[in-house]
Design a protein around this motif. Sequence first.
Motif, PDB file in Angstrom:
ATOM      1  N   LEU A   1      22.782  88.896  28.983  1.00  0.00           N
ATOM      2  CA  LEU A   1      21.637  88.783  29.879  1.00  0.00           C
ATOM      3  C   LEU A   1      21.155  90.157  30.334  1.00  0.00           C
ATOM      4  O   LEU A   1      19.970  90.492  30.232  1.00  0.00           O
ATOM      5  N   ILE A   2      22.072  90.967  30.826  1.00  0.00           N
ATOM      6  CA  ILE A   2      21.699  92.287  31.337  1.00  0.00           C
ATOM      7  C   ILE A   2      21.412  93.256  30.193  1.00  0.00           C
ATOM      8  O   ILE A   2      20.453  94.039  30.249  1.00  0.00           O
ATOM      9  N   GLY A   3      22.222  93.202  29.142  1.00  0.00           N
ATOM     10  CA  GLY A   3      22.054  94.135  28.031  1.00  0.00           C
ATOM     11  C   GLY A   3      20.752  93.955  27.283  1.00  0.00           C
ATOM     12  O   GLY A   3      20.105  94.939  26.899  1.00  0.00           O
ATOM     13  N   ILE A   4      20.323  92.712  27.077  1.00  0.00           N
ATOM     14  CA  ILE A   4      19.077  92.459  26.346  1.00  0.00           C
ATOM     15  C   ILE A   4      17.869  92.892  27.177  1.00  0.00           C
ATOM     16  O   ILE A   4      16.954  93.562  26.679  1.00  0.00           O
ATOM     17  N   ILE A   5      17.855  92.527  28.452  1.00  0.00           N
ATOM     18  CA  ILE A   5      16.726  92.907  29.316  1.00  0.00           C
ATOM     19  C   ILE A   5      16.631  94.427  29.433  1.00  0.00           C
ATOM     20  O   ILE A   5      15.556  95.016  29.241  1.00  0.00           O
ATOM     21  N   LEU A   6      17.752  95.059  29.730  1.00  0.00           N
ATOM     22  CA  LEU A   6      17.744  96.514  29.887  1.00  0.00           C
ATOM     23  C   LEU A   6      17.457  97.222  28.567  1.00  0.00           C
ATOM     24  O   LEU A   6      16.744  98.237  28.533  1.00  0.00           O
ATOM     25  N   GLY A   7      17.965  96.686  27.464  1.00  0.00           N
ATOM     26  CA  GLY A   7      17.724  97.288  26.160  1.00  0.00           C
ATOM     27  C   GLY A   7      16.263  97.250  25.765  1.00  0.00           C
ATOM     28  O   GLY A   7      15.734  98.223  25.209  1.00  0.00           O
ATOM     29  N   ILE A   8      15.591  96.135  26.044  1.00  0.00           N
ATOM     30  CA  ILE A   8      14.158  96.031  25.752  1.00  0.00           C
ATOM     31  C   ILE A   8      13.377  97.052  26.581  1.00  0.00           C
ATOM     32  O   ILE A   8      12.481  97.744  26.071  1.00  0.00           O
ATOM     33  N   LEU A   9      13.719  97.171  27.846  1.00  0.00           N
ATOM     34  CA  LEU A   9      13.011  98.120  28.719  1.00  0.00           C
ATOM     35  C   LEU A   9      13.259  99.571  28.291  1.00  0.00           C
ATOM     36  O   LEU A   9      12.330 100.386  28.263  1.00  0.00           O
ATOM     37  N   ILE A  10      14.497  99.885  27.950  1.00  0.00           N
ATOM     38  CA  ILE A  10      14.798 101.252  27.497  1.00  0.00           C
ATOM     39  C   ILE A  10      14.081 101.552  26.190  1.00  0.00           C
ATOM     40  O   ILE A  10      13.562 102.657  25.982  1.00  0.00           O
ATOM     41  N   GLY A  11      14.037 100.570  25.306  1.00  0.00           N
ATOM     42  CA  GLY A  11      13.409 100.786  24.006  1.00  0.00           C
ATOM     43  C   GLY A  11      11.908 100.959  24.060  1.00  0.00           C
ATOM     44  O   GLY A  11      11.323 101.599  23.179  1.00  0.00           O
ATOM     45  N   ARG A  12      11.259 100.430  25.097  1.00  0.00           N
ATOM     46  CA  ARG A  12       9.796 100.461  25.160  1.00  0.00           C
ATOM     47  C   ARG A  12       9.240 101.350  26.253  1.00  0.00           C
ATOM     48  O   ARG A  12       8.026 101.572  26.304  1.00  0.00           O
TER      49      ARG A  12
END
Length: 284
Positions: A107-118
Motif C-alpha cells: 500500500l505505502i510502497g506503490i503510492i510512494l513509488g508512483i509519486l517518486i517516479g513522476r
Amino acid sequence: MQRSRAEAAQREAIAATFPRKSWLDHLRVQMLAIVLPVLLLALWTFSSTQHIFGAGLLPTPMESAETYIDWIAGKSRGLVDPFSGTWARNVAASFLRVVIGVSFAALIGIILGILIGRSRAVELLFDPTIQGIRPVPVTAWVPFTLIFFGISPAAAISLIFIAAFFPILVNTTAGAQHVSVAMLRAARMLGASEAYLLRRVVLPSALPQIFTGLRLGIGMGWVAVIVAEMIGVKSGLGYILWQAYYWNRMDMLICTVFTIGVLGFVSDRIVYVYARRKFFWASR
C-alpha cells in the motif's frame, strides 16, 4: 459487426504472435522442473544412509516424511512430541503475519513509488533517505523492533514490512519512470489532469514492474517472518525452527524448512501466474 470483426482480428494477431504450445511441449518443461529436486532427493538419501555427516545426524527422507505426517495430523508414534499436531496453527500464524506486513508494504510502497517516479520534488525529498536506509539488512532492525514492540506479533509484522517495502518501492518507481512519453503527451493533449494521468496512464503502465516488486516483496516477507519469529514471538514457523534446533530435532528442521519453501513458492506462483495472464504483452 465491425467491432466483432476487429476483436476477431485482434485475437488472430495475438494467436499468431504468441502461438500456443502443445501438451507435449508443456510436459517436457514440467519434466525439466523436477530433475533437480530428484537429484537432491537422491543425494539426501545417499548421505543419510551412508552416514556421510555422522551416524544418526541426518534423518532419511522416509523418517522426515513420518515426522511431517505427525506434525500435521498429530498422530504421535508412541512418544510425547511437543511438535505433534501443531503444523496448522503455526503455518496460519506465519501466513497471517506475511499477509499483513506485505499488504502494508504494498500500500505505502506503490503510492510512494508512483509519486517518486513522476515528481522530481518528491524524488528529491524521499529518494536520498530511502537509498541510504535500503542497504541496511533486515536483521539489523531486530533490536529496534524488540525495543519498541517487545516480544509480540507487531515486532514480526514490522520486520516483514521493512523487508518487503523496499523491493516494492524501487520497482514501482522504475515502472512509473519508464511510462511511454507518447502516451503521456497524447493524454495531456486530450485535456487529462495530472491526477487522471497518475490513475489512468502511469499506474496501468507501471503494473508489470509493480507485480515484479510484489514477487520480490513476498519472498523477502517470508525471509523476514522466519527471522522475526525466531526471536520476537512464541509461535509460527520461525519459532518452530528455533525450537527444533534447540532440541536437536534435525527431522523437524528439515520439515520446517520444506514448509517455508513450499509456502514461499506457492505465494510467488500465485502472483506470477496472475501477472503473466494479465500482462502477457509485457512478459514476452
